[in-house]
Enzyme design. Structure first.
Site, PDB file in Angstrom:
ATOM      1  N   ASP A   1     -53.530 -32.758  27.502  1.00 45.10           N
ATOM      2  CA  ASP A   1     -53.337 -31.552  27.184  1.00 45.10           C
ATOM      3  C   ASP A   1     -51.999 -31.352  26.419  1.00 45.10           C
ATOM      4  O   ASP A   1     -51.062 -32.473  26.495  1.00 45.10           O
ATOM      5  CB  ASP A   1     -53.283 -30.363  28.420  1.00 45.10           C
TER       6      ASP A   1
ATOM      7  N   ASP B   1     -50.115 -27.721  25.378  1.00 45.43           N
ATOM      8  CA  ASP B   1     -48.822 -26.982  25.806  1.00 45.43           C
ATOM      9  C   ASP B   1     -48.746 -27.113  27.404  1.00 45.43           C
ATOM     10  O   ASP B   1     -49.599 -27.164  27.959  1.00 45.43           O
ATOM     11  CB  ASP B   1     -49.118 -25.600  25.068  1.00 45.43           C
TER      12      ASP B   1
END
Length: 261
Positions: free
Chosen positions: A67, A69
């Site tokens: 991922d 953020d």
């Protein structure tokens, strides 16, 4: 484990639980405690360590995804050259692994991803340890599986857009523009209702494959308001005809948003 955690999913690597516990015990001294039993965090860290050990020692995993953020970099920030994960990702590429960065950030322009990932992209471009083939093993999948880019040292943005026809699943190729527009229209209407009903200091942002809200400058929204907004949007879409035809994701990351996925 299924008896203890009925909702546990499938593990695709060997779980070296004994070695993982010994490793974590040396860090957290779990077995030295007299009154506090192993906690949820102890167990979670042990399982995470066991999975990592399985990846390193016995697995032939070819693709590793991250991922963006709050995983590789702080929420809303960028992946800069001094971030320690940059060297680790380059090491994975050097081991002939394919690395994917899967992010909800949905941009139809490579320049925006270059801005968010510049430290990593520049490091890969300048690396003397990676072959051209290894460098091209980095892919970016943005907008919850709506935009794909591949590393390209010849591009000004160091990324090349991959047409959806080259990587989409057959099911995704059946989606039509009318259904997509209808789903996003319903989502946008639900979000607008929440902004009005909850008196949210927010504006609507509509993109090609997503719609969401963001706070007005100088304002913040409470977590409870954001969660209410997401749940309203999700239920509204789920009860619609098009919501039963197209897969979608309604979630509260930095801001509430609905994506096709």
């Amino acid at each position: 484990m299924k008896l203890l955690v009925p909702s546990v999913g499938t593990f695709f690597t060997p779980l070296l639980l004994e070695d993982a516990f010994i490793y974590q015990d040396n860090k957290r001294f779990i077995s030295h405690r007299r009154f506090v039993p192993p906690s949820f965090n102890d167990i979670r860290l042990t399982l995470n360590t066991a999975q990592l050990m399985g990846l390193v020692r016995r697995s032939e995993v070819q693709l590793i995804t991250f991922d963006g953020d709050v995983t590789l970099y702080d929420d809303g920030c960028s992946l800069t050259a001094d971030n320690p994960v940059v060297k680790r990702i380059i090491l994975l590429l050097k081991q002939n692994k394919r690395v994917g960065i899967v992010t909800a950030a949905g941009y139809s322009s490579a320049a925006k991803y270059k801005e968010r990932l510049e430290g990593l992209l520049e490091a890969i471009k300048d690396s003397a340890d990676l072959s051209v083939k290894q460098k091209n093993h980095l892919i970016i999948l943005g907008g919850e599986s709506n935009f794909m880019y591949e590393f390209d040292p010849q591009s000004p943005d160091l990324l090349t857009y991959k047409p959806q026809s080259e990587w989409q699943l057959d099911e995704m190729k059946q989606w039509n523009d009318e259904d997509i527009k209808e789903l996003l229209d319903i989502a946008e209407a639900a979000l607008r209702d929440c902004v009005s009903n909850l008196r949210l200091p927010a504006a609507i942002l509509r993109k090609e494959r997503a719609v969401g809200i963001y706070p007005l400058e100088g304002h913040r929204m409470h977590r409870e308001q954001l969660e209410e907004t997401v749940l309203v949007a999700q239920q509204t879409i789920e009860t619609s005809e098009v919501g039963r035809r197209l897969p979608f994701c309604a979630f509260n990351g930095k801001v509430p948003a609905v994506y096709l996925r």
